[in-house]
Scaffold this motif. Structure first.
Motif, short mmCIF file in Angstrom:
data_model
loop_
_atom_site.label_atom_id
_atom_site.label_comp_id
_atom_site.label_asym_id
_atom_site.label_seq_id
_atom_site.Cartn_x
_atom_site.Cartn_y
_atom_site.Cartn_z
N ASP A 266 5.18 2.05 -15.51
CA ASP A 266 5.26 3.32 -14.78
C ASP A 266 3.91 3.98 -14.62
OD1 ASP A 266 8.11 3.35 -14.54
OD2 ASP A 266 8.18 3.78 -16.68
N LEU A 267 3.93 5.02 -13.84
CA LEU A 267 2.75 5.84 -13.66
C LEU A 267 3.09 7.24 -14.16
CD1 LEU A 267 -0.09 6.31 -12.53
CD2 LEU A 267 0.94 6.66 -10.30
N LEU A 268 2.33 7.70 -15.16
CA LEU A 268 2.61 9.01 -15.74
C LEU A 268 1.50 9.99 -15.41
CD1 LEU A 268 3.65 8.40 -19.47
CD2 LEU A 268 5.14 8.65 -17.51
N LEU A 269 1.89 11.24 -15.13
CA LEU A 269 0.91 12.31 -15.10
C LEU A 269 0.80 12.76 -16.55
CD1 LEU A 269 -0.93 14.43 -13.93
CD2 LEU A 269 1.05 15.75 -13.25
N ALA B 182 2.62 -1.40 -12.98
CA ALA B 182 3.30 -0.36 -12.19
C ALA B 182 3.24 -0.70 -10.70
CB ALA B 182 2.68 0.99 -12.45
N GLY B 183 2.43 -1.70 -10.34
CA GLY B 183 2.32 -2.06 -8.93
C GLY B 183 1.45 -1.10 -8.15
N LEU C 20 -4.14 10.44 -15.49
CA LEU C 20 -2.95 9.61 -15.27
C LEU C 20 -2.94 8.47 -16.25
CD1 LEU C 20 -3.13 9.19 -11.37
CD2 LEU C 20 -1.94 10.97 -12.65
N GLU D 129 3.42 16.84 -5.87
CA GLU D 129 4.62 17.67 -6.05
C GLU D 129 4.70 18.15 -7.50
OE1 GLU D 129 8.04 15.46 -4.74
OE2 GLU D 129 7.28 15.37 -2.67
N VAL D 130 4.46 17.22 -8.44
CA VAL D 130 4.52 17.57 -9.87
C VAL D 130 3.34 18.48 -10.22
CG1 VAL D 130 4.65 16.66 -12.23
CG2 VAL D 130 5.58 15.31 -10.35
N GLU E 24 4.78 13.38 -17.49
CA GLU E 24 5.95 13.17 -16.61
C GLU E 24 5.71 11.98 -15.72
OE1 GLU E 24 7.59 16.38 -14.24
OE2 GLU E 24 7.44 17.68 -16.00
N GLU E 25 6.76 11.23 -15.48
CA GLU E 25 6.65 10.11 -14.58
C GLU E 25 6.47 10.62 -13.16
OE1 GLU E 25 9.40 6.62 -14.01
OE2 GLU E 25 9.77 7.29 -16.06
N ILE E 26 5.52 10.05 -12.46
CA ILE E 26 5.25 10.54 -11.11
C ILE E 26 6.41 10.22 -10.18
CG2 ILE E 26 3.73 10.13 -9.13
CD1 ILE E 26 1.45 10.25 -11.27
N MET F 60 0.84 -1.21 0.00
CA MET F 60 0.00 0.00 0.00
C MET F 60 0.87 1.25 0.00
SD MET F 60 -2.67 1.75 -0.03
CE MET F 60 -2.99 2.97 1.25
N HIS F 61 1.38 1.62 -1.16
CA HIS F 61 2.20 2.84 -1.20
C HIS F 61 1.51 3.90 -2.02
CE1 HIS F 61 3.12 0.59 -4.73
NE2 HIS F 61 3.92 1.49 -5.21
N LYS G 188 6.50 -8.16 -9.97
CA LYS G 188 7.33 -6.97 -10.16
C LYS G 188 8.65 -7.07 -9.39
CE LYS G 188 7.13 -2.14 -10.96
NZ LYS G 188 6.66 -0.81 -10.61
N CYS H 72 5.69 -2.97 -2.53
CA CYS H 72 6.00 -1.56 -2.77
C CYS H 72 7.47 -1.26 -3.06
CB CYS H 72 5.51 -0.73 -1.60
SG CYS H 72 3.82 -1.15 -1.14
N CYS I 33 5.98 1.77 3.81
CA CYS I 33 6.22 0.36 3.50
C CYS I 33 7.42 0.12 2.60
CB CYS I 33 4.97 -0.17 2.81
SG CYS I 33 4.46 0.90 1.44
N HIS I 34 8.21 1.16 2.32
CA HIS I 34 9.33 1.01 1.39
C HIS I 34 10.33 2.13 1.65
CE1 HIS I 34 6.53 3.97 -0.28
NE2 HIS I 34 7.61 4.57 -0.72
N SER J 171 2.00 7.47 -0.82
CA SER J 171 3.32 8.03 -1.19
C SER J 171 3.29 8.47 -2.65
CB SER J 171 4.42 6.98 -1.08
OG SER J 171 4.50 6.46 0.18
N ILE J 172 2.64 7.66 -3.50
CA ILE J 172 2.56 7.98 -4.92
C ILE J 172 1.78 9.28 -5.12
CG2 ILE J 172 1.58 7.19 -7.13
CD1 ILE J 172 3.41 5.03 -6.62
N SER K 262 3.85 12.25 -4.28
CA SER K 262 4.75 12.59 -5.40
C SER K 262 3.97 13.22 -6.54
CB SER K 262 5.47 11.34 -5.92
OG SER K 262 6.18 10.73 -4.88
N LEU K 263 2.76 12.72 -6.80
CA LEU K 263 1.92 13.29 -7.86
C LEU K 263 1.64 14.76 -7.58
CD1 LEU K 263 -0.26 13.38 -10.15
CD2 LEU K 263 -1.85 12.37 -8.53
N TYR L 115 10.58 1.39 -6.34
CA TYR L 115 11.49 2.49 -6.01
C TYR L 115 12.96 2.13 -6.23
CZ TYR L 115 7.47 4.85 -4.05
OH TYR L 115 6.26 5.46 -3.91
#
Lengths: 114, 225
Positions: free
Chosen positions: A104-107, A37-38, A31, A12-13, B10-12, A1-2, B154, B125, B94-95, A5-6, A9-10, B129
Motif C-alpha cells: 500500500d501507499l500510506l500518508l 504498491a505498483g 509517504l 483529498e486526505v 492513512e492509506e491514500i 501510469m496512475h 501485482k 494500474c 487507465c483504470h 490519480s494517486i 487521492s493524496l 483498485y
C-alpha cells in the motif's frame, strides 16, 4: 501510469488534515510506499510537484520511504521480508500468508505551519 | 507562525477501499456475485464475456459494466446479447475506481445473480483498485507470452483466478502453458487456473460452473451471517 490519480487521492486526505488542524500551509509530506504498491516513486514525485501548484501544499517537500513486502506465515508464524512476490513460506512451504505491509501507499505524516 | 507535525498513517487509497467495501456489502446482500475482469487490451475479455453471457442466460440473470478509455463499443456488444450493460468511459484514466462503479449500483436490476466488471485494458494500474468485487479474474492471452506473470506480479497476486485465453492459438505460438501457470502459481498459489478459447467455446463451461459455485457460497454465507 496512475500516479496522478494517486496524487489526487493524496490531496483529498492532505487537504482534510490541513483543514482539521487549521493549517496555513503544508510544508512537508512523508509517504510510506510499499515496494509492491505498483507506484513508481519518480513518477509520483513528478505528479506531486505538478499537482501541488496553487494548493495549500505549494511549498511542500515530499519524502518517500520505500517499504519492502512483509508477510507472516499463518502456519508457522515466520515473518518474511522480500522484494518480489512469491506467496510461499520459505520455512514451512505453506501458502497461507498474511500480507503485513508493502502493498500500500500510506500518508505517514504532514509538517504544517499554523 | 507555529510548526506542527501531524502523524496521519492513512492509506491514500483508503477512500476507494471504503467505497469498495460498501459495494461488496450491498451487492452481496442482494445475492449478486461481482467479478472484476482484469487484463491487457486485446486479451479477449469482451469475447469471453459474450460466451459467459450465453452460458448463464436465461437461468442466471446478469449485468455488465464495461470500462474503456473511449467508446460504447463493448457495452453495445453485450447489450446485443439482451443483457443490461453500462459503459464507463474514463476519458483517459487507465483504470476503474470504486466510486465510478458505485454510481451504477442503483441501476442493477433486482434478481441479478452476477455482475461482471470489465476493467480498462491494462495489467498494471487496475490491480491497485478494489472495485467491491467478490472475485478478481486476471486474463492472460496466449499471444501475450508466458512470461507475463513475473513481469506484472501485482495483477496476479491479487487475483482469485487466472484465465488463459485464446488456447486455440497454442499450436501456432511459442507459448508455454505450463510455464505461464507455474509462474503465476509461484506468485499466488491460491489461483484457480482455467484454459479457455472463446472462439471454440473451450473451457467456458468449467469457468461458468466455478462462478455458479462461488455465487452459491456467497449466498450461503450471507444466509448464515
Amino acid at each position: 501510469m496512475h500516479e496522478l490519480s494517486i496524487v489526487t487521492s493524496l490531496f483529498e486526505v492532505l487537504e482534510e488534515k490541513a483543514r482539521e488542524n487549521k493549517a496555513a500551509k503544508v510544508v512537508g509530506v512523508k509517504l510510506k510506499l510499499g515496494k509492491l504498491a505498483g507506484v513508481v516513486p519518480e513518477l509520483l514525485r513528478t505528479a506531486f510537484d505538478t499537482y501541488k501548484q496553487g494548493t495549500i501544499a505549494a511549498e511542500a517537500t515530499l519524502e518517500i520511504e520505500e517499504v519492502p513486502l512483509k508477510l507472516r506465515c499463518r502456519k508457522c508464524g515466520a515473518v518474511i521480508e522480500r522484494d518480489e512476490f512469491v506467496l510461499v513460506c520459505p520455512s514451512c512451504g505453506s501458502t497461507e500468508l498474511e500480507i503485513l505491509e508493502g502493498m500500500d501507499l500510506l500518508l505517514d505524516k504532514l509538517d504544517l505551519e499554523i | 507562525m507555529t510548526k506542527k507535525e501531524v502523524i496521519v498513517r492513512e492509506e491514500i487509497l483508503g477512500t476507494n477501499k471504503k467505497v469498495a467495501a460498501e459495494i461488496r456489502e450491498k451487492l452481496g446482500s442482494a445475492g449478486v456475485l461481482t467479478v472484476n475482469l482484469l487484463s491487457s487490451p486485446g486479451s479477449g475479455k469482451t469475447t469471453l464475456l459474450e460466451r459467459i453471457v450465453e452460458a448463464l442466460r436465461p437461468d442466471h440473470p446478469l449485468a455488465v459494466i464495461e470500462g474503456d478509455i473511449e467508446t460504447e463499443r463493448d457495452a453495445d456488444r453485450i447489450r446485443r446479447k439482451g443483457v443490461p450493460a453500462w459503459q464507463i468511459t474514463t476519458g483517459g484514466a487507465c483504470h476503474l475506481e470504486a466510486k465510478m462503479v458505485g454510481k451504477l449500483i442503483p441501476e442493477v436490476p433486482s434478481g441479478t445473480e452476477f455482475l461482471f466488471i470489465e476493467n480498462v485494458g491494462n495489467l498494471v494500474c487496475p490491480a491497485s483498485y478494489d472495485l467491491g468485487e467478490n472475485l478478481r479474474c486476471v486474463l492472460l492471452s496466449a499471444p501475450e507470452g508466458d512470461d507475463k506473470p513475473k513481469k506484472y506480479p501485482k495483477a496476479f497476486a491479487g487475483a482469485d483466478c487466472l484465465i488463459i485465453t485464446k488456447s486455440d492459438l497454442f499450436p501456432y505460438l511459442p507459448f508455454d502453458q505450463e510455464k505461464a501457470e507455474e509462474e503465476a502459481l509461484e506468485i499466488n498459489p491460491r489461483l484457480r487456473v482455467f484454459i479457455t478459447s472463446a472462439l471454440k467455446g473451450k473451457g467456458v463451461a468449467e469457468l461458468v460452473e466455478y462462478l455458479i459455485e462461488r455465487r452459491a457460497e456467497l449466498v450461503g454465507s450471507k444466509r448464515h451471517a
